[in-house]
Design a protein around this motif. Sequence first.
Motif, PDB file in Angstrom:
ATOM      1  N   UNK A 296       7.357 -75.527   4.328  1.00  0.00           N
ATOM      2  CA  UNK A 296       8.467 -74.841   3.661  1.00  0.00           C
ATOM      3  C   UNK A 296       9.288 -74.026   4.647  1.00  0.00           C
ATOM      4  N   UNK A 297       8.796 -73.926   5.891  1.00  0.00           N
ATOM      5  CA  UNK A 297       9.515 -73.176   6.927  1.00  0.00           C
ATOM      6  C   UNK A 297      10.316 -74.087   7.842  1.00  0.00           C
ATOM      7  N   UNK A 298      10.377 -75.372   7.492  1.00  0.00           N
ATOM      8  CA  UNK A 298      11.219 -76.299   8.250  1.00  0.00           C
ATOM      9  C   UNK A 298      10.497 -77.166   9.247  1.00  0.00           C
ATOM     10  N   UNK A 299       9.158 -77.016   9.352  1.00  0.00           N
ATOM     11  CA  UNK A 299       8.409 -77.810  10.336  1.00  0.00           C
ATOM     12  C   UNK A 299       7.633 -78.910   9.627  1.00  0.00           C
ATOM     13  N   UNK A 300       8.403 -79.860   9.113  1.00  0.00           N
ATOM     14  CA  UNK A 300       7.849 -81.012   8.430  1.00  0.00           C
ATOM     15  C   UNK A 300       8.383 -82.273   9.099  1.00  0.00           C
ATOM     16  N   UNK A 301       7.587 -83.332   9.064  1.00  0.00           N
ATOM     17  CA  UNK A 301       8.064 -84.588   9.636  1.00  0.00           C
ATOM     18  C   UNK A 301       7.609 -84.781  11.068  1.00  0.00           C
ATOM     19  N   UNK A 302       8.435 -85.451  11.835  1.00  0.00           N
ATOM     20  CA  UNK A 302       8.075 -85.833  13.195  1.00  0.00           C
ATOM     21  C   UNK A 302       7.926 -84.607  14.092  1.00  0.00           C
ATOM     22  N   UNK A 303       6.838 -84.582  14.870  1.00  0.00           N
ATOM     23  CA  UNK A 303       6.637 -83.532  15.881  1.00  0.00           C
ATOM     24  C   UNK A 303       6.800 -84.192  17.248  1.00  0.00           C
ATOM     25  N   UNK A 304       8.063 -84.448  17.614  1.00  0.00           N
ATOM     26  CA  UNK A 304       8.344 -85.192  18.836  1.00  0.00           C
ATOM     27  C   UNK A 304       8.352 -84.323  20.082  1.00  0.00           C
ATOM     28  N   UNK A 305       8.220 -83.005  19.919  1.00  0.00           N
ATOM     29  CA  UNK A 305       8.164 -82.115  21.076  1.00  0.00           C
ATOM     30  C   UNK A 305       6.959 -81.187  20.931  1.00  0.00           C
ATOM     31  N   UNK A 306       6.477 -80.704  22.065  1.00  0.00           N
ATOM     32  CA  UNK A 306       5.334 -79.794  22.060  1.00  0.00           C
ATOM     33  C   UNK A 306       5.674 -78.512  21.314  1.00  0.00           C
ATOM     34  N   UNK A 307       6.910 -78.052  21.444  1.00  0.00           N
ATOM     35  CA  UNK A 307       7.340 -76.813  20.787  1.00  0.00           C
ATOM     36  C   UNK A 307       7.216 -76.923  19.272  1.00  0.00           C
ATOM     37  N   UNK A 308       7.578 -78.082  18.715  1.00  0.00           N
ATOM     38  CA  UNK A 308       7.491 -78.255  17.263  1.00  0.00           C
ATOM     39  C   UNK A 308       6.046 -78.168  16.785  1.00  0.00           C
ATOM     40  N   UNK A 309       5.138 -78.780  17.532  1.00  0.00           N
ATOM     41  CA  UNK A 309       3.735 -78.734  17.137  1.00  0.00           C
ATOM     42  C   UNK A 309       3.184 -77.313  17.274  1.00  0.00           C
ATOM     43  N   UNK A 310       3.583 -76.618  18.333  1.00  0.00           N
ATOM     44  CA  UNK A 310       3.123 -75.244  18.510  1.00  0.00           C
ATOM     45  C   UNK A 310       3.598 -74.357  17.363  1.00  0.00           C
ATOM     46  N   UNK A 311       4.846 -74.553  16.948  1.00  0.00           N
ATOM     47  CA  UNK A 311       5.376 -73.780  15.826  1.00  0.00           C
ATOM     48  C   UNK A 311       4.616 -74.096  14.542  1.00  0.00           C
ATOM     49  N   UNK A 312       4.325 -75.369  14.328  1.00  0.00           N
ATOM     50  CA  UNK A 312       3.600 -75.760  13.121  1.00  0.00           C
ATOM     51  C   UNK A 312       2.222 -75.092  13.098  1.00  0.00           C
ATOM     52  N   UNK A 313       1.543 -75.095  14.242  1.00  0.00           N
ATOM     53  CA  UNK A 313       0.220 -74.476  14.328  1.00  0.00           C
ATOM     54  C   UNK A 313       0.315 -72.972  14.097  1.00  0.00           C
ATOM     55  N   UNK A 314       1.355 -72.340  14.642  1.00  0.00           N
ATOM     56  CA  UNK A 314       1.541 -70.896  14.442  1.00  0.00           C
ATOM     57  C   UNK A 314       1.708 -70.559  12.968  1.00  0.00           C
ATOM     58  N   UNK A 315       2.479 -71.378  12.249  1.00  0.00           N
ATOM     59  CA  UNK A 315       2.652 -71.150  10.811  1.00  0.00           C
ATOM     60  C   UNK A 315       1.355 -71.396  10.050  1.00  0.00           C
ATOM     61  N   UNK A 316       0.591 -72.404  10.473  1.00  0.00           N
ATOM     62  CA  UNK A 316      -0.691 -72.687   9.820  1.00  0.00           C
ATOM     63  C   UNK A 316      -1.643 -71.493   9.968  1.00  0.00           C
ATOM     64  N   UNK A 317      -1.682 -70.914  11.165  1.00  0.00           N
ATOM     65  CA  UNK A 317      -2.562 -69.772  11.404  1.00  0.00           C
ATOM     66  C   UNK A 317      -2.054 -68.540  10.660  1.00  0.00           C
ATOM     67  N   UNK A 318      -0.740 -68.378  10.584  1.00  0.00           N
ATOM     68  CA  UNK A 318      -0.180 -67.255   9.826  1.00  0.00           C
ATOM     69  C   UNK A 318      -0.575 -67.364   8.357  1.00  0.00           C
ATOM     70  N   UNK A 319      -0.590 -68.586   7.840  1.00  0.00           N
ATOM     71  CA  UNK A 319      -1.019 -68.792   6.454  1.00  0.00           C
ATOM     72  C   UNK A 319      -2.468 -68.350   6.274  1.00  0.00           C
TER      73      UNK A 319
END
Length: 467
Positions: free
Chosen positions: A417-440
């Motif tokens: 819901x924070x915009x990090x859905x779909x393809x994770x074609x860069x390392x930054x996108x995956x890092x952001x997704x993990x950060x949001x997962x841990x924040x949850x």
Amino acid sequence: MSRETLKIADDGFSFLIKLFDFLVINVGLISTLKVLGLTPTIVDVFGGLVFSTIYLLCGEYSGLYKLSYDAPKKMIIKRSIIGFLLSLIIMKMAVMNVSTLKGVDIAVLTPLTFWGANTLSALINLIARLMIHRYSTKKIFSQKIGIIGLTAGGLSVEKGLLDKYGGAFKKNIAYYDDRGDDRFGYITKSKYMGEVDSLLEACQKGEIDQVYIALPMVARERIRGFLNALSDTTVDTFIVPDLYTYNLSHSQLRAVGNVQTFSVFSSPFEGLGAVIKRTIDIVVGGLITLIILPVLLAVAIGVKLSSSGPVLFKQDRYGLGGKKIKVWKFRSMKVMENSEVVTQATRNDPRVTKFGAFIRRTSLDELPQFINVLQGTMSIVGPRPHAVSHNEEYRKIVDNYMIRHKVKPGITGLAQISGYRGETDTLDKMEKRVQYDIRYMQNWTPFYDIKIIFLTIFKGFVSDTAY
């Protein structure tokens, strides 16, 4: 001899407020009956005890009794209202059920007594807490506070104090640090007053009331020296644990005998939390599954007509504890990849069918995962499960990647819901997704899950980056 080196402070305020509420509710109920000319019976007394217990449990759930005597006024009012309304709802349901029993005549359940006495007790509770708050904060706003160390820990102390007492409280706070200005690297709201020696001198003169030592663990000898100097004063002294040296995912204070520890890598879903989480999944997941049955049927027909092959397929993913699970999905590709190497779908991917592109973009391909939820291998809300090959790749290059597997994977999550859905074609996108997962994981509550589910309807289903 065993020595308890650390003890959680408890000023007894929570117990006193609970006792106060318990007495006010019961005295209020009985007094209301007498005012109405009714004679209380033993059944009425029992009804009052039940209602007051429900009120206390609702107050505990809303966090009302977790607030200290000097908690922010807005927080006191908010949690008081939430706890009061929640208790009234539960009480009203109990009243409706009991009232249907034949031969049961409980005067305390009459509408006037029920609503009047409970409303009065809630108002008395709120007024009492606000009066205590006014008295306590008046004393607190006269105190002077020194923070040793312009560090992440020092900034967290400042933020916590300002959140609690308001932005005006910054005039009470001052930083002290022996390093040069060019080594700070932090923007503070409170003033910097110089080296620590000037703070120690002010403490000796009685000009400082509280000192927070927020230095890194490597400064052990300096901390010991400051403690020795402060022990010759009457200043309240606190050490801020250097938790910022580590990337903590979900920290909790736990006791092992007489020793208190910080859990660094742990799941928030233990004990009652696990029961509540599973209950939400079963109740909400079952309800949603019934509602979307027509949609499931329509998508299944669309998949079958759009290309040859099975409607559903199962793919290996990592679940709770990093164990492999089979995740259900509607087939959206001409192939069904489930090998050690799985290539992520990209824009205009030739493997994706036309109908498959539609259901991937709208997340309809993931609806069969409610089967996983009901099975117990997934949750409605949680970190999205990745293909096994992607896990093995990213766990080596993304900090804290595997911590997201301390909880069940979800159909939707905070990252989605924070915009990090779909393809994770860069390392930054995956890092952001993990950060949001841990924040949850750090901020989980039952209401947080409901909020994410609600926002998914508007933000989490359709995405331009889902190919």
